[in-house]
Design a protein around this motif. Structure first.
Motif, short mmCIF file in Angstrom:
data_model
loop_
_atom_site.label_atom_id
_atom_site.label_comp_id
_atom_site.label_asym_id
_atom_site.label_seq_id
_atom_site.Cartn_x
_atom_site.Cartn_y
_atom_site.Cartn_z
N SER A 122 0.83 -1.20 0.00
CA SER A 122 0.00 0.00 0.00
C SER A 122 0.87 1.25 0.00
O SER A 122 0.63 2.19 -0.76
CB SER A 122 -0.90 -0.03 1.23
OG SER A 122 -1.84 1.00 1.19
N LEU A 171 2.39 1.71 -3.35
CA LEU A 171 1.43 2.20 -4.34
C LEU A 171 1.23 3.70 -4.20
O LEU A 171 1.16 4.43 -5.19
CB LEU A 171 0.09 1.48 -4.18
CG LEU A 171 -0.02 0.18 -4.95
CD1 LEU A 171 -1.30 -0.55 -4.59
CD2 LEU A 171 0.01 0.46 -6.45
N VAL A 172 1.14 4.18 -2.96
CA VAL A 172 1.00 5.62 -2.74
C VAL A 172 2.22 6.34 -3.31
O VAL A 172 2.08 7.35 -4.02
CB VAL A 172 0.85 5.92 -1.23
CG1 VAL A 172 0.92 7.43 -0.98
CG2 VAL A 172 -0.46 5.36 -0.70
N MET A 195 4.04 9.12 -10.37
CA MET A 195 3.35 9.31 -11.67
C MET A 195 2.94 10.76 -11.83
O MET A 195 3.09 11.34 -12.93
CB MET A 195 2.12 8.41 -11.73
CG MET A 195 2.44 6.96 -11.99
SD MET A 195 0.93 6.00 -12.31
CE MET A 195 0.91 4.91 -10.94
N LEU A 196 2.45 11.37 -10.77
CA LEU A 196 2.09 12.79 -10.83
C LEU A 196 3.33 13.62 -11.16
O LEU A 196 3.30 14.51 -12.01
CB LEU A 196 1.49 13.24 -9.50
CG LEU A 196 1.13 14.72 -9.37
CD1 LEU A 196 0.09 15.13 -10.40
CD2 LEU A 196 0.64 15.05 -7.96
N ARG A 215 3.32 15.43 -14.79
CA ARG A 215 2.80 16.79 -14.73
C ARG A 215 3.70 17.84 -14.10
O ARG A 215 3.37 19.02 -14.11
CB ARG A 215 1.46 16.77 -13.97
CG ARG A 215 0.32 16.13 -14.76
CD ARG A 215 0.13 16.78 -16.09
NE ARG A 215 -0.97 16.24 -16.90
CZ ARG A 215 -0.95 16.27 -18.22
NH1 ARG A 215 0.11 16.74 -18.87
NH2 ARG A 215 -1.97 15.80 -18.92
N LYS A 251 -4.61 12.05 -9.34
CA LYS A 251 -4.04 12.95 -8.35
C LYS A 251 -3.94 14.33 -8.99
O LYS A 251 -3.81 14.43 -10.20
CB LYS A 251 -2.65 12.50 -7.92
CG LYS A 251 -2.64 11.19 -7.14
CD LYS A 251 -1.25 10.82 -6.69
CE LYS A 251 -0.71 11.78 -5.66
NZ LYS A 251 -1.28 11.58 -4.31
N ALA A 252 -3.99 15.37 -8.18
CA ALA A 252 -3.97 16.72 -8.74
C ALA A 252 -3.00 17.61 -7.97
O ALA A 252 -2.70 17.38 -6.80
CB ALA A 252 -5.36 17.33 -8.70
N GLN A 270 -3.04 14.28 -12.95
CA GLN A 270 -2.47 13.05 -13.49
C GLN A 270 -3.42 11.92 -13.19
O GLN A 270 -3.71 11.63 -12.03
CB GLN A 270 -1.10 12.77 -12.87
CG GLN A 270 -0.47 11.48 -13.36
CD GLN A 270 -0.14 11.53 -14.86
OE1 GLN A 270 0.25 12.57 -15.37
NE2 GLN A 270 -0.30 10.41 -15.54
N THR A 296 -3.95 8.27 -12.69
CA THR A 296 -3.00 7.20 -12.35
C THR A 296 -3.50 5.84 -12.84
O THR A 296 -2.75 4.88 -12.84
CB THR A 296 -2.77 7.14 -10.83
OG1 THR A 296 -4.03 6.97 -10.18
CG2 THR A 296 -2.12 8.43 -10.34
N LEU A 317 -6.45 0.23 -2.35
CA LEU A 317 -5.17 -0.32 -1.92
C LEU A 317 -4.17 0.78 -1.63
O LEU A 317 -3.39 0.70 -0.69
CB LEU A 317 -4.64 -1.28 -2.98
CG LEU A 317 -5.44 -2.58 -3.09
CD1 LEU A 317 -5.10 -3.34 -4.35
CD2 LEU A 317 -5.18 -3.45 -1.86
N ALA A 318 -4.20 1.85 -2.45
CA ALA A 318 -3.26 2.95 -2.24
C ALA A 318 -3.84 3.91 -1.21
O ALA A 318 -4.23 5.02 -1.51
CB ALA A 318 -2.97 3.67 -3.55
N VAL A 319 -3.84 3.46 0.02
CA VAL A 319 -4.56 4.16 1.07
C VAL A 319 -3.76 4.08 2.36
O VAL A 319 -3.17 3.05 2.67
CB VAL A 319 -5.94 3.47 1.26
CG1 VAL A 319 -6.45 3.62 2.67
CG2 VAL A 319 -6.94 4.02 0.25
N SER A 320 -3.68 5.17 3.08
CA SER A 320 -3.19 5.06 4.45
C SER A 320 -4.41 5.34 5.33
O SER A 320 -5.30 4.53 5.40
CB SER A 320 -2.04 6.04 4.69
OG SER A 320 -2.40 7.35 4.33
N ALA A 334 -5.22 8.35 -1.17
CA ALA A 334 -4.08 8.97 -1.84
C ALA A 334 -4.46 9.44 -3.24
O ALA A 334 -3.66 10.02 -3.93
CB ALA A 334 -2.92 7.99 -1.91
N PHE A 335 -5.70 9.20 -3.63
CA PHE A 335 -6.13 9.50 -5.00
C PHE A 335 -7.61 9.87 -4.99
O PHE A 335 -8.33 9.55 -4.03
CB PHE A 335 -5.92 8.28 -5.89
CG PHE A 335 -6.64 7.07 -5.38
CD1 PHE A 335 -7.96 6.81 -5.74
CD2 PHE A 335 -6.01 6.19 -4.52
CE1 PHE A 335 -8.63 5.71 -5.25
CE2 PHE A 335 -6.68 5.07 -4.02
CZ PHE A 335 -7.99 4.84 -4.39
#
Lengths: 275, 275
Positions: free
Chosen positions: A172, A175-176, A182-183, A187, B106-107, B114, B116, B127-130, B134-135
């Motif tokens: 996790s 992935l974050v 990617m951002l 960008r 994401k911005a 972007q 993702t 999944l990409a979470v705390s 995150a998105f």
DNA sequence: TCACCGCATTGATTTACATCAACCCATCCG
DNA sequence: CGGATGGGTTGATGTAAATCAATGCGGTGA
């Protein structure tokens, strides 16, 4: 869909192995040469005394079960510049970095390269894996890793459910980080990328067992070329951008690999996207 | 380190909720308006008949335990253009896409964006979470999702260890995809990016429950702007590149969202980095 | 000692892509 | 019906970063 921790093929290995940088250039071997010292897994108290255990996935194994961990871990020393995971090769092993820094990368046929991350001590390698490695890995400085065969890892996961949840947490986090990258790559401008990178490196230096970087003093183990391949830029642009930041009083660029962050605030303004 | 499936805060919800696109423009609400139809979780046979179950994380739950799954799942319909996950908001829920396509993004503060990833049916979100997302996520066309509260999800994971391993597998796949995207964003040219994208879309269309795209016929639900934000390009560059590919006999660009791939081989040469 | 090599910096020039702008064509709606 | 709106294409121009190129510097080894 063969399962992510399915059968492996590698035989049990010995206590300490050293992967030497003995080739004239940095030639890659999919099965690196090993020098074996001792045999039969690391010593029982090795994991107990491990400096990265508190911050690594191993922390979820209770002290009473530590011997199980020590049995399947093989400590390996990798010399600077040596590759030890080849992109596309069968994924037989997982690794945990215990000291040094590793670069993870993907490459195009013509040699263009993207570094997808730097792995510091405590970092687990092998999450972005199906049957073969989706990335390559190379030691930047002298690196120590604990190696686990895929099948031993699978057994560990069966016996310690907590380990699985911890790996999910690790995935996790990755992935974050990947989405942030990617951002950045898609960008952000060159200045924003370098600013983000320096702040990330500072942040990373605050957490693990590494010596805490006081006074904004960073010791970046990677070359300008590595930074460029990580940020999707060229060496020249990274160099110019660092020079520009120096001229703006944001950083000081020391000899070798030292960079001092003078104004975190200015870098944060940059990294957030204001110019 | 609060644990990735720790306590949630949202109360149990009802059977079917519809998130309407009722704002004049696409204003975001962190807690979208819901229209509740019925109450008390989805019907027991709902999961049994679910078209995406074979390919989703839910497939690891045995048929005999399906009722447990159906109890905690809340089906939600989201209308086109509606956002339903806000970047940075507390992560209270996880989602499984059952139909339609979702864009994840994401911005930056100034609006640069972007994307993702695009989530097709079967895809698990969260999944990409705390502690916070995150998105952001927004429905492209009409989307159906199964929603699980964080705490219910945590209970499921405790009761079904297989689910955890399956999520790890899912996370692993996403990491591989993320690394590929980093290579694309950091090192590929515009033409290579668009070629890679088209091939990926074709590949994605072959796997899940979606109607198989025969004869290279793709139906891309997203706008040129979305594609641009996904590939780190501008709308104009995407459009020009598609026109160029058409002129080269690689694709045919239909009206609306249809694109036909004429020469997979030519696109593959491009995507691999040969020009 | 000097030649060589990898790494870094800086300058001159090129270029791939962004930006600015005009236009077409649906769909929507008063 | 007619104007507004959103998506898409294409052309003209600008520019950030790549490329090409020269120089310096510290290690290393013949």
């Amino acid at each position: 869909m063969s399962g992510y921790f399915g059968a492996g093929t590698r035989a049990p290995e010995s206590e300490l192995e050293i992967i030497m940088s003995d080739m004239p250039s940095c030639q890659f071997e999919s099965r690196p040469r090993r020098i074996v010292i001792g045999s039969g897994g690391v010593q029982a108290d090795f994991c107990t005394n491990c400096s990265v255990r508190p911050t690594s996935v191993c922390s979820v194994i209770e002290p009473s079960d530590i011997s199980r961990l020590a049995e399947v871990a093989v400590e390996t020393i990798i010399s600077p510049g040596r590759g030890f995971i080849e992109e596309g090769a069968p994924a037989t092993d997982f690794f945990n970095v215990t000291s040094g820094t590793v670069k993870l990368f993907k490459a195009l046929p013509d040699g263009r390269r993207q570094i997808t991350g730097f792995a510091a001590p405590g970092h687990f390698l092998g999450l972005a894996v199906s049957d073969s490695y989706a990335f390559g890995a190379e030691a930047i400085d002298t690196v120590r890793v604990c190696r686990f065969s895929r099948e031993k890892m699978s057994e560990l996961l069966d016996d310690f459910p907590k380990l699985e949840r911890r790996l999910l947490e690790e995935a996790s986090n990755e992935l974050v980080a990947a989405q942030n990258q990617m951002l950045l790559l898609g960008r952000k401008t060159a200045r924003e990328r370098v600013a983000s990178f320096l702040l990330d490196q500072m942040q990373a230096g605050l957490l693990p067992g590494q010596p805490p970087p006081s006074g904004g003093r960073l010791h970046l183990p990677m070359t300008r070329g590595d930074i460029a391949d990580y940020l999707g830029l060229t060496i020249e642009t990274v160099s110019r951008t660092l020079s520009w930041m120096r001229s703006q009083g944001m950083i000081e660029v020391g000899k070798g690999y030292a960079i001092t962050i003078v104004s975190t605030a200015k870098l944060e303004v940059l990294a957030a996207g204001n110019s």
